[in-house]
Design a protein around this motif. Structure first.
Motif, short mmCIF file in Angstrom:
data_model
loop_
_atom_site.label_atom_id
_atom_site.label_comp_id
_atom_site.label_asym_id
_atom_site.label_seq_id
_atom_site.Cartn_x
_atom_site.Cartn_y
_atom_site.Cartn_z
N GLN A 109 -26.88 2.81 -18.73
CA GLN A 109 -28.09 3.59 -18.48
C GLN A 109 -28.09 4.18 -17.07
OE1 GLN A 109 -29.81 4.01 -21.33
NE2 GLN A 109 -28.24 2.60 -22.07
N ALA A 110 -27.48 3.45 -16.11
CA ALA A 110 -27.42 3.97 -14.74
C ALA A 110 -26.53 5.20 -14.68
CB ALA A 110 -26.89 2.89 -13.80
N PHE A 111 -25.40 5.18 -15.38
CA PHE A 111 -24.51 6.34 -15.40
C PHE A 111 -25.17 7.52 -16.14
CE2 PHE A 111 -21.69 2.85 -14.57
CZ PHE A 111 -20.69 3.38 -13.76
N LEU A 157 -27.72 9.17 -13.79
CA LEU A 157 -27.14 9.94 -12.68
C LEU A 157 -26.31 11.12 -13.15
CD1 LEU A 157 -26.02 7.12 -10.20
CD2 LEU A 157 -27.88 8.74 -9.92
N PHE A 158 -25.70 10.99 -14.32
CA PHE A 158 -24.82 12.05 -14.82
C PHE A 158 -25.25 12.47 -16.23
CE2 PHE A 158 -22.39 9.06 -12.18
CZ PHE A 158 -22.03 9.88 -11.11
N PRO A 159 -26.43 13.06 -16.36
CA PRO A 159 -26.96 13.36 -17.71
C PRO A 159 -26.14 14.38 -18.49
CG PRO A 159 -28.30 14.38 -16.00
CD PRO A 159 -27.34 13.48 -15.30
N VAL A 173 -17.82 11.73 -17.63
CA VAL A 173 -18.17 10.47 -16.99
C VAL A 173 -18.50 9.42 -18.05
CG1 VAL A 173 -19.83 9.30 -15.49
CG2 VAL A 173 -18.97 11.57 -14.88
N LYS A 174 -19.25 9.82 -19.06
CA LYS A 174 -19.64 8.89 -20.11
C LYS A 174 -18.43 8.43 -20.93
CE LYS A 174 -24.06 11.32 -20.40
NZ LYS A 174 -24.95 12.17 -21.22
N SER A 180 -30.74 3.92 -9.75
CA SER A 180 -29.39 3.93 -10.30
C SER A 180 -28.34 4.17 -9.22
CB SER A 180 -29.27 5.03 -11.37
OG SER A 180 -30.09 4.72 -12.48
N GLN A 181 -28.67 5.05 -8.25
CA GLN A 181 -27.75 5.28 -7.13
C GLN A 181 -27.55 4.00 -6.32
OE1 GLN A 181 -29.84 8.52 -5.28
NE2 GLN A 181 -28.54 10.10 -6.21
N ALA A 182 -28.66 3.31 -6.04
CA ALA A 182 -28.58 2.07 -5.27
C ALA A 182 -27.78 1.01 -6.03
CB ALA A 182 -29.98 1.55 -4.96
N ALA A 183 -28.01 0.94 -7.36
CA ALA A 183 -27.30 -0.04 -8.18
C ALA A 183 -25.79 0.20 -8.15
CB ALA A 183 -27.82 0.00 -9.61
#
Length: 414
Positions: A24-26, A29-31, A36-37, A121-124
Motif C-alpha cells: 500500500q505504501a508503494f 507513492l507510485f500510483p 514499480v508495482k 508512506s515516504q517516511a515508512a
C-alpha cells in the motif's frame, strides 16, 4: 507430508498479508508507475519461491552457505516490510478514528476512510531502507569486518613472571559457513599480528560436522603462538543438531573433530587442566566441555580443577557464558578469568562505546559480549570470529580479543 503442506500454506498466507499491506505504501507513492508495482511483486515472489524450495530441500543440520543465502534473502525482504507495516498500521488507526468522527459529526457521504497520506508512506520507506541497507552491508562486508578488542586486567596474585602475559581469544569459528578464503586469511593474519603468548579458542569449530573444517585446515594451521594454542568444544561441535544414520557415524564424526584440533596444532582440553609455564612460575589453564543453561551440559568443572592447588592463578575456558553465573563465580576454587563465546552478540545490535550497547542477545544472556567482573572474578564473552545461519553481521562485528595480564602494583606506605 500433510503437515508440511499445512506449514507451507500458513507461510504463504502470512507473507501474503505482509506483502499486500506493505504494498500500500508503494501504491500510494507510485500510483501510475506500473513498473514499480511489477518490480515489487516480482522481487517478493522470487524470494519466497526460493525460500520454499530451500525449505523443501533442507536437511536438518545442513547450515551451509546456501542455507545462509536463504536466511539473508528472507531478512532482506521481511524486516523492511514489517517496519513499513508498523507505519501504515498506525496511520490506519488514525484514519479509522478520523473517518468515524467526521461520519458521525457531519453525516458525510462517500468514502469512510480518508486517503492515505504520501508523507507517511515516504517516511515508512525511508526508515525501512535503513535495516535493508544494514542487512545488505552485513552480508556483503560485515561478516568479515574483523576488529581487535584489547583489555588489560590487573591481579594481586598474578605471578611476577606473568606480568605482561598476553593471550588472544577467538571463538565460534563455525567453519561450515565460510565462503571467502581471501577475507578469512586476512582474519588469520590479524590474529597473528597480535603476537600474543598463547591463542585460546573457546568452542564451536564447526556448525555440525567435522568435514566442514576440511577446506580450511591449511588456513587455520597458520595461527602462531610461542607458548601454545589451546581449545575446547562448543555446543555445535558435538553434532547434536542433525540426524545421523547411526550412533557409530556420530562417534566417527566426533573422533574426526578431535583429529582436526590436533592437525590445527591446538591442544583440546576436555574437562581437564594443564600448567602454562614461564620462567620458574606457572598459571593453570582449565578447559571444560560445553555447559550451558538450556543447552548440553557435558562440562565438569570439579573434575577439570580437581588436581589444582587452591591458590594457583587460574584461567578457565568455558564456551557458554551462562556457566559463569550458574557455577563458576561461586565455585569452591577461585577462578580469576573465564573466557566464553557462544552468543555471537546475535550478530545484530548497536554498539557505540560509552553510549549504547544492545543486542537481542541481551534478552537471553545478561552477560552477552565484552568484559564483566563479579565477586572479584572476570568473565570475557567473545562476539565470535565466524557466523551461523544468517550469513552476516549488523553492528556486532567478528571479534579477535587480546587480553594483557598485569600484576597489580602495591602503593608504598609512607
Amino acid at each position: 507430508m500433510l503437515s508440511i503442506l499445512i506449514r507451507i500454506s500458513l507461510f504463504i498466507l502470512f507473507i501474503g498479508l505482509i506483502d499486500w499491506y506493505s504494498f500500500q505504501a508503494f501504491k500510494t507513492l507510485f500510483p501510475s508507475q506500473t513498473w514499480v508495482k511489477i518490480g515489487y511483486w516480482a522481487f517478493s515472489i522470487f524470494i519466497y519461491l526460493f525460500v520454499i524450495y530451500s525449505f523443501l530441500t533442507f536437511e536438518r543440520g545442513a547450515l551451509s552457505p546456501a542455507f545462509g543465502k536463504m536466511i539473508s534473502l528472507l531478512f532482506l525482504s521481511l524486516i523492511p516490510k514489517l517496519i513499513i507495516i508498523a507505519f501504515l498500521f498506525g496511520e490506519d488507526i488514525l484514519r479509522f478514528i478520523t473517518g468515524g468522527y467526521y461520519s458521525l459529526a457531519e453525516n458525510r457521504e462517500g468514502d469512510f476512510l480518508p486517503d492515505r497520506r504520501k508523507f507517511i508512506s515516504q517516511a515508512a520507506l525511508a526508515i525501512a531502507a535503513i535495516p535493508f541497507l544494514g542487512i545488505l552491508h552485513g552480508v556483503l562486508i560485515g561478516k568479515y569486518r574483523y576488529r581487535v578488542m584489547k583489555h588489560t586486567l590487573e591481579f594481586d596474585d598474578l605471578p611476577e613472571e606473568f606480568d605482561g602475559f598476553t593471550l588472544t581469544q577467538i571463538s565460534d569459528i563455525h567453519s561450515g559457513s565460510f565462503d571467502n578464503k581471501k577475507k578469512l586469511e586476512y582474519g588469520i593474519e590479524l590474529i597473528n599480528e597480535q603476537n600474543s603468548d598463547v591463542i585460546l579458542f573457546t568452542g564451536d569449530l564447526v556448525n555440525n560436522q567435522a568435514s566442514e573444517m576440511e577446506p580450511w585446515i591449511e588456513t587455520f594451521k597458520k595461527l602462531k603462538a610461542p607458548m601454545g594454542k589451546y581449545s575446547i568444544l562448543g555446543n555445535h561441535d558435538y553434532g547434536d543438531y542433525m540426524t545421523w544414520p547411526s550412533r557409530e557415524a556420530k562417534g566417527q564424526n566426533m573422533n574426526r573433530l578431535f583429529q582436526v584440533h590436533e592437525e590445527l596444532g591446538f591442544k583440546l582440553l576436555r574437562n581437564e587442566s594443564l600448567p602454562i609455564k614461564r620462567g620458574n612460575a606457572s598459571i593453570d589453564l582449565i578447559g571444560v566441555e560445553n555447559w550451558g543453561k538450556g543447552f548440553a551440559q557435558y562440562g565438569d568443572l570439579a573434575k577439570a580443577a580437581s588436581s589444582l592447588k587452591e591458590k594457583s592463578f587460574k584461567i578457565l575456558m568455558s564456551h557458554d557464558p551462562s556457566h559463569f553465573d550458574e557455577q563458576v563465580k561461586n565455585f569452591s576454587q577461585f577462578i580469576h578469568l573465564t573466557l566464553s563465546g557462544h552468543t555471537h552478540g546475535m550478530q545484530f545490535g548497536i554498539e557505540i562505546p560509552g553510549w549504547v550497547k544492545w543486542s537481542p542477545a541481551s534478552l537471553r544472556y545478561p552477560k552477552w559480549a565484552g568484559l564483566y567482573e563479579e565477586l572479584g572474578r572476570y568473565l570475557h564473552v567473545n562476539r565470535g570470529f565466524g557466523f551461523l545461519a544468517f550469513p552476516g553481521r549488523v553492528g556486532i562485528w567478528p571479534e579477535i580479543t587480546v587480553l594483557e595480564l598485569r600484576r597489580k602494583k602495591v602503593n608504598p606506605k609512607f
